[in-house]
Design a protein around this motif. Structure first.
Motif, mmCIF file in Angstrom:
data_model
loop_
_atom_site.group_PDB
_atom_site.id
_atom_site.type_symbol
_atom_site.label_atom_id
_atom_site.label_comp_id
_atom_site.label_asym_id
_atom_site.label_seq_id
_atom_site.Cartn_x
_atom_site.Cartn_y
_atom_site.Cartn_z
ATOM 1 N N TYR A 7 11.361 33.867 19.300
ATOM 2 C CA TYR A 7 11.288 34.888 18.262
ATOM 3 C C TYR A 7 10.913 36.226 18.865
ATOM 4 C CZ TYR A 7 10.487 37.258 13.969
ATOM 5 O OH TYR A 7 10.585 38.153 12.958
ATOM 6 N N PHE A 44 6.767 25.454 13.551
ATOM 7 C CA PHE A 44 7.187 26.789 13.113
ATOM 8 C C PHE A 44 6.116 27.377 12.189
ATOM 9 C CE2 PHE A 44 10.199 29.175 10.150
ATOM 10 C CZ PHE A 44 10.050 30.339 10.860
ATOM 11 N N THR A 45 5.615 26.532 11.288
ATOM 12 C CA THR A 45 4.511 26.965 10.434
ATOM 13 C C THR A 45 3.334 27.422 11.292
ATOM 14 O OG1 THR A 45 5.211 25.327 8.833
ATOM 15 C CG2 THR A 45 3.029 26.246 8.549
ATOM 16 N N VAL A 66 4.024 30.831 12.732
ATOM 17 C CA VAL A 66 3.901 31.892 11.737
ATOM 18 C C VAL A 66 2.443 32.099 11.369
ATOM 19 C CG1 VAL A 66 4.476 32.544 9.392
ATOM 20 C CG2 VAL A 66 6.210 31.546 10.851
ATOM 21 N N GLY A 105 0.841 34.085 13.800
ATOM 22 C CA GLY A 105 1.446 35.405 13.943
ATOM 23 C C GLY A 105 2.628 35.286 14.867
ATOM 24 N N ILE A 106 3.814 35.213 14.300
ATOM 25 C CA ILE A 106 4.956 34.866 15.138
ATOM 26 C C ILE A 106 5.218 35.969 16.157
ATOM 27 C CG2 ILE A 106 6.761 35.730 13.577
ATOM 28 C CD1 ILE A 106 8.177 32.952 14.391
ATOM 29 N N LEU A 134 -0.975 27.800 4.694
ATOM 30 C CA LEU A 134 -0.090 28.817 5.278
ATOM 31 C C LEU A 134 0.171 29.933 4.266
ATOM 32 C CD1 LEU A 134 2.057 29.695 7.519
ATOM 33 C CD2 LEU A 134 3.697 28.719 5.918
ATOM 34 N N ALA A 135 0.555 29.528 3.044
ATOM 35 C CA ALA A 135 0.876 30.539 2.031
ATOM 36 C C ALA A 135 -0.338 31.407 1.733
ATOM 37 C CB ALA A 135 1.381 29.857 0.760
ATOM 38 N N LEU A 180 -1.056 33.836 4.591
ATOM 39 C CA LEU A 180 -0.084 34.932 4.642
ATOM 40 C C LEU A 180 -0.284 35.923 3.499
ATOM 41 C CD1 LEU A 180 3.244 33.340 5.865
ATOM 42 C CD2 LEU A 180 1.529 34.621 7.122
ATOM 43 N N PHE A 194 -3.049 37.000 2.443
ATOM 44 C CA PHE A 194 -4.084 37.957 2.804
ATOM 45 C C PHE A 194 -3.832 38.599 4.158
ATOM 46 C CE2 PHE A 194 -6.028 35.153 -0.315
ATOM 47 C CZ PHE A 194 -6.425 36.111 -1.244
ATOM 48 N N PRO A 246 -0.541 39.304 5.991
ATOM 49 C CA PRO A 246 0.911 39.121 5.915
ATOM 50 C C PRO A 246 1.588 38.916 7.257
ATOM 51 C CG PRO A 246 0.207 41.022 4.657
ATOM 52 C CD PRO A 246 -0.975 40.572 5.437
ATOM 53 N N THR A 247 0.908 39.176 8.371
ATOM 54 C CA THR A 247 1.572 38.920 9.650
ATOM 55 C C THR A 247 0.820 37.859 10.441
ATOM 56 O OG1 THR A 247 0.417 40.813 10.548
ATOM 57 C CG2 THR A 247 2.687 41.160 9.876
ATOM 58 N N GLY A 248 0.175 36.949 9.738
ATOM 59 C CA GLY A 248 -0.463 35.842 10.433
ATOM 60 C C GLY A 248 -1.799 36.223 11.036
ATOM 61 N N GLY A 283 -0.938 38.111 14.580
ATOM 62 C CA GLY A 283 0.304 38.880 14.648
ATOM 63 C C GLY A 283 0.023 40.373 14.586
#
Ligand SMILES: Nc1ncnc2c1ncn2[C@@H]1O[C@H](COP(=O)(O)OP(=O)(O)OP(=O)(O)O)[C@@H](O)[C@H]1O
Ligand SMILES: [Mg+2]
Lengths: 305, 275, 435
Positions: free
Chosen positions: A30, A240-241, A244, A247-248, A285-286, A289, A291, A293-295, A298
């Motif tokens: 990524y 993948f989770t 993310v 922070g991917i 995860l949800a 994200l 709070f 938004p970029t992990g 990230g």
């Protein structure tokens, strides 16, 4: 009960290490070409299968030294998965480079379906099992009759993962290849103009990511002892989770995310219901994200206007 | 003349960097107010605060309406600034809807007015209500601005296929279609040739004549000196001068800000050098 | 050969081909040895290996041949101009293709002597056409990447199944409710996460899809868990059912004809056909209304939208909710058609398939999506004899089709309004969105 919690901690870390190894592959790809390599989980599955095949070949030849067999399986698997990663990138992703964002994603989903069904049709849909390669372990503590065990396999997994990550960190931070990777991550066009061979670096990124997935595949095989053609899907989504969540694009984030997901699963299974452990993972995860938004680690992507 | 926009004690920090510090100024209704300053002075950041893309670290941004009521822009969510505050803007890096036609760009700009006439979309889907009428009006307004910006011939072409100068004009037309009281232009003359620059001057004067005030960031002193009524000079996030063009041209602080800065030796940008 | 290809001597070409094909051969060998050359067998004490050298050789030779064909094809492919020309051709052919397809779809069940199987296949394809059109609103128009569309399909299906199971609701009563519930779920899920960008949004939608499936699987007391829900009623025709026993109150009894399973299938076919057309019609209407234009503008540039006073979050939510609503309708239909539903029908593969249909069709194009659904669902279903290889080919086809046509079958965009003639907009200018 502290002993029980300790046991879950050990189990969670072991599982988290496996997720972390796979997650690194996602995050690397990524970071460098900005695509979700959906087929990565299936490379992990291929790695596990190659492992079981090598181990079977060894026992067929009557060689009983399991640690040696495991080591050879690891090497063969790493090499072959490298070939898989290389080929996948060349065949399915490179022709789409610089194209629209959704095309490589669909191509990757197609590749994932292809790999799963390739293995299913060629090796059968049945679960394949091996006996525990390194049995035994040692007792850490005992409380109210509950024994906290750390198996030799768990130790082997944690050690192997740490060594692999160590080598990997060295490659990314200290070698020219790592520098080239980071350069492409910052600005692919500029890096190409300055003489970085982008194609080669991207190919190598896939090879390295796939090699890590192969290591994870062997770990998974020797820890659980049972695999089938479908393990790549679940592990892939989890990893993948993890990527993310961390922070991917961030390598330490991938490992951290993997560990967290392993721990969430272990503790949720230990204290709540096993049935809902994946629901717990996805919900957390949800929530994270929402709070952040970029992990966790990230980079915040503020778009300058 | 009445005050339209009042910025007081505006501070914007990014981590350790203070991009705008304790900035206060006013823009009068019916004026063209120019904001100038060397690169990195914080001009775009001020615009972003006014139009709600950044939330100011401190300070107030107030719009004075004609009916004497006021509106605190810094408290509104981003999109409401255009909707309720009627402040429109263009961007330093052009932001058009490239895959949509010129006309579609102008229709999107009238979204709120059009949406209100659709009966929560439901009636309009069924072809009921007064939507058709309102849409025809919107097309007329779009045509007016197409005419004013010389884009009528290209109305049905995708915005991304327009030449650079036309894209700049389209961005202005699109902002005007929101029917603003204040139009903020971020370097509208950047990249234009002298003839296009002249046309832009005429367009801006026309917009002002139509009753919309302007806030203008510009490096091209030809444009700034010729058309602005009032100039604010920023340097390192601070206001160093504020006044009529004639005063700014001779202001020693401004001259040293432009000439003294080693990293900014763009001769054209020096106010005194113009004319 | 065109002039654009520089002259190369035959020998150079041959050497290039040989080297390239040789490389592919080596890769293929490495890839195929463990899986085609060797085969794991269950054995008394564990596993044993079998060998398949012939199959391995065939596999490698096929891979090399395929590569050579690709090389030849690449060399013969003429430069860019041709692609644009072809795009224009496809676009203009669309004028004829649309009425033809439509006519075919209307008449399909009426073809004399047509087997029930083909009508049923038509129902299946049409379901995916509808799902594709529904998801197209989210992905193609609003540019939001939704990897969990199947969640809304599931919500629609289970809304009906549960209401029918516990409260004996009928299909026609549940159809609007299913859409409504799905849309509500869309809003609830979308509200907190729609500010996420790009791949973060993708994974969260994927996660929601999985959460819903896992909850359905594990909440056994309510949903029957993995065993699913049986005996979901078929739709009735103005109160008439399609029981094969015939007699009073049945379709065949009322009209005095022999009962035939085709009657129900045909009825189902026209229901889903109507639902799909409804989806299409609403989408086409919306595209010309402020809401639809705002969706497309959002896909093009979110920041510019904000500066024009468009409430970005609400606009995204409407796209998400309306897309979800059509997914819910389709789910409700799926339940009534199948009679039985279980969580197995709502896996990630479904989301991926629908997304692939949208992308392959050409995100944003209604005709393209319909064509893609026919190609991707219809053709594999016809190849039933190959059933174990079906998904293998499906995956392979996805990769190949993306590589050959990354922007999908129909990649041009028709403007929603024009002063003069509507001119098609080429895909190079259209953005895909980041959300
Ligand atoms: N989102 C942000 N994050 C961090 N720093 C920022 C951000 N936006 C602006 N800055 C910094 O604030 C300072 C002022 O930037 P600004 O873009 O406002 O300058 P400007 O006056 O518009 O310059 P120019 O004439 O080059 O457009 C610069 O140092 C810039 O790097
Ligand atoms: Mg600026």
């Amino acid at each position: 009960m502290i002993a029980y919690a300790l046991q879950q901690l050990i189990n969670g870390i072991t599982l988290g290490m496996v997720y972390g190894l796979i997650a690194v592959g996602y995050t690397m790809v990524y970071g460098i070409i900005g695509m979700i390599n959906f087929a990565h989980g299936d490379v992990f599955m291929v790695g596990a299968y190659v492992g079981i095949i090598v181990l079977t070949a060894f026992s067929g030849m009557g060689i009983a030294a399991v640690p040696v067999g495991l080591l050879v399986a690891l090497l063969v698997s790493v090499v072959l998965c490298g070939v898989y990663g290389f080929t996948i990138e060349r065949a399915a992703y490179r022709p789409l480079r610089g194209s629209f964002r959704l095309a490589p994603l669909i191509s990757a989903i197609g590749m994932s379906i292809l790999l799963e069904n390739f293995v299913q049709t060629s090796q059968g849909a049945k679960d394949r099992a091996i006996p525990e390669p390194i049995p035994g372990g040692f007792k850490i503590m005992q409380q109210h009759g509950f024994v906290v065990q750390m198996s030799y396999m768990q130790i082997a997994i944690i050690v192997t993962t740490l060594v692999t990550l160590g080598i990997f960190t060295y490659i990314v931070t200290k070698t020219p290849l790592g520098r080239a990777m980071r350069a492409i991550e910052q600005d692919a066009k500029m890096a190409a103009l300055l003489g970085v061979n982008t194609n080669r670096v991207i190919s190598l990124t896939f090879v390295i990511g796939s090699a890590l997935a192969a290591v994870a595949g062997i770990m998974f095989l020797s820890y659980y002892g049972v695999i089938n053609f479908f393990i790549g899907f679940n592990a892939g989504i989890k990893a993948f989770t993890a990527a993310v969540l961390g922070g991917i694009g961030s390598l330490p984030g991938a490992v951290l995310g993997g560990l967290l997901i392993g721990l969430i699963e272990a503790f949720w299974s230990g204290y709540a219901t096993i049935a809902y452990k994946d629901v717990a993972v996805y919900s957390i995860l949800a929530i994270v994200l929402m709070f952040m938004p970029t992990g966790l680690l990230g980079r915040a992507d503020i778009e300058k206007v | 003349m009445t005050c339209l926009l009042e910025v007081s004690n505006l501070v914007m920090r990014f981590g350790g960097l203070t991009a705008v510090s304790r900035l206060s100024f006013t823009a009068m209704r019916g004026d063209i107010t120019a904001v100038i300053g060397p690169n990195g002075a914080g001009k775009t950041t001020v615009f972003n605060c006014i139009t709600g893309f950044y939330r100011p670290s401190e300070g107030e941004i107030i719009i004075h309406r004609e009916d004497q009521s006021t509106l605190a822009l810094h408290r509104l969510p981003g999109f409401a600034i255009a909707k309720r505050g009627r402040v429109a803007r263009t961007f330093q890096n052009i932001r058009l809807f490239g895959g949509m036609t010129v006309l579609e760009n102008l229709m999107v700009a009238q979204h709120n007015r059009l949406q209100a006439a659709t009966g929560f979309t439901l009636l309009a889907v069924l072809g009921l209500g007064r939507y058709r009428h309102v849409e025809a009006e919107a097309v007329e307004r779009a045509k007016y601005w197409l005419e004013a910006t010389g884009l009528t011939d290209r109305a049905d072409e995708p915005a991304a296929s327009l030449p650079y100068g036309a894209q700049r004009r389209l961005e202005i037309a699109r902002a005007m279609c929101t029917d603003p009281v204040l139009l903020c232009l971020d370097e509208p003359a950047a990249g234009l040739n002298p003839r296009e620059s002249e046309e832009l001057n005429a367009l801006l004067l026309k917009i002002r004549a139509a009753g919309c005030s302007l806030l203008l960031i510009e490096h091209d002193m030809g444009v700034v000196m010729k058309i602005s009524d009032h100039i604010i000079v920023l340097d390192h996030g601070k206001k160093i001068a504020d006044g009529a063009p004639a005063d700014i041209r001779t202001n020693p602080a401004v001259i040293s800000a432009y000439l003294g800065d080693g990293d900014d030796d763009d001769e054209d940008a020096v106010p005194v050098a113009a004319q | 050969m065109s002039d654009a290809v520089p002259a190369v001597s035959g020998r150079d070409t041959l050497i290039r081909y040989l080297r390239d094909a040789g490389g592919v051969g080596i890769l293929a060998l490495a890839i195929f040895v463990p899986f085609i050359g060797l085969r794991l067998h269950g054995h008394m004490n564990g596993l044993a290996l079998g060998y398949r050298p012939k199959l391995l050789a065939i596999g490698v030779v096929l891979a090399v041949l395929a590569r050579v064909l690709v090389l030849i094809w690449q060399d013969r492919r003429v430069h860019q101009g041709r692609a644009a020309w072809r795009a224009a051709r496809i676009a203009s052919a669309g004028k004829y293709v649309t009425p033809l397809l439509l006519g075919f779809a209307v008449l399909l069940p009426l073809v004399p002597g047509i087997a029930n199987f083909y009508i049923d296949l038509g129902v299946l394809v049409m379901t995916y056409v509808m799902l594709g059109w529904g998801l197209n609103i989210v992905v193609g128009l609003a540019g939001l990447l939704d990897l969990g569309y199947v969640a809304f399909y599931a919500v629609g299906a289970y809304s009906f199944a549960l209401l029918a199971h516990y409260y004996h609701f009928t299909f026609w009563e549940c159809l609007p409710l299913s859409g409504l519930f799905a849309a509500l779920w869309g809003v609830c899920l979308g509200f907190p996460v729609l500010r996420l960008r790009g791949d973060y949004l993708a994974i969260v939608t994927l996660a929601f899809g999985e959460i819903i499936r896992l909850v359905i699987t594990n909440w056994i007391s309510l949903t029957g868990g993995p065993n699913g829900i049986y005996n979901i009623p078929h739709p009735t025709f103005f109160g008439l059912n399609f029981n094969l026993g015939g007699g009073a109150g049945t379709f065949s009894g009322f009209f005095g004809i022999d009962p035939d399973p085709k009657q129900l299938t045909t009825y189902l076919y026209y229901i889903i056909f109507f639902l799909a057309l409804l989806t299409n019609w609403v989408t086409l209407r919306l595209r010309r209304l402020p809401m639809g234009r705002a969706w497309e503008a959002l896909r093009e540039d979110e920041i510019a939208c904000r500066s024009l006073g468009i409430n970005v979050r609400n606009t995204k939510l409407t796209a998400f909710a309306i897309g979800a609503m059509f997914g819910g309708f389709a789910g409700c239909f799926f339940a009534t058609r199948q009679n039985f539903i279980s969580p197995d029908s709502f896996t990630f593969i479904e989301s991926a398939t629908v997304l692939a249909i949208v992308v392959l069709g050409g995100a944003g194009s209604q005709l393209g999506v319909a064509l893609a659904a026919v190609v991707m669902i219809g053709i594999p279903a016809l190849l039933q004899d190959l059933s174990i290889y079906r998904m293998l080919f499906f995956g392979l086809a996805l990769v190949i089709m993306m590589v050959v046509r990354p922007r999908g079958f129909v990649s041009t965009r028709t403007p929603s309004i024009a002063l003069g003639r509507r001119k098609l907009i080429s895909s190079e200018l259209i953005s895909e969105g980041h959300g």
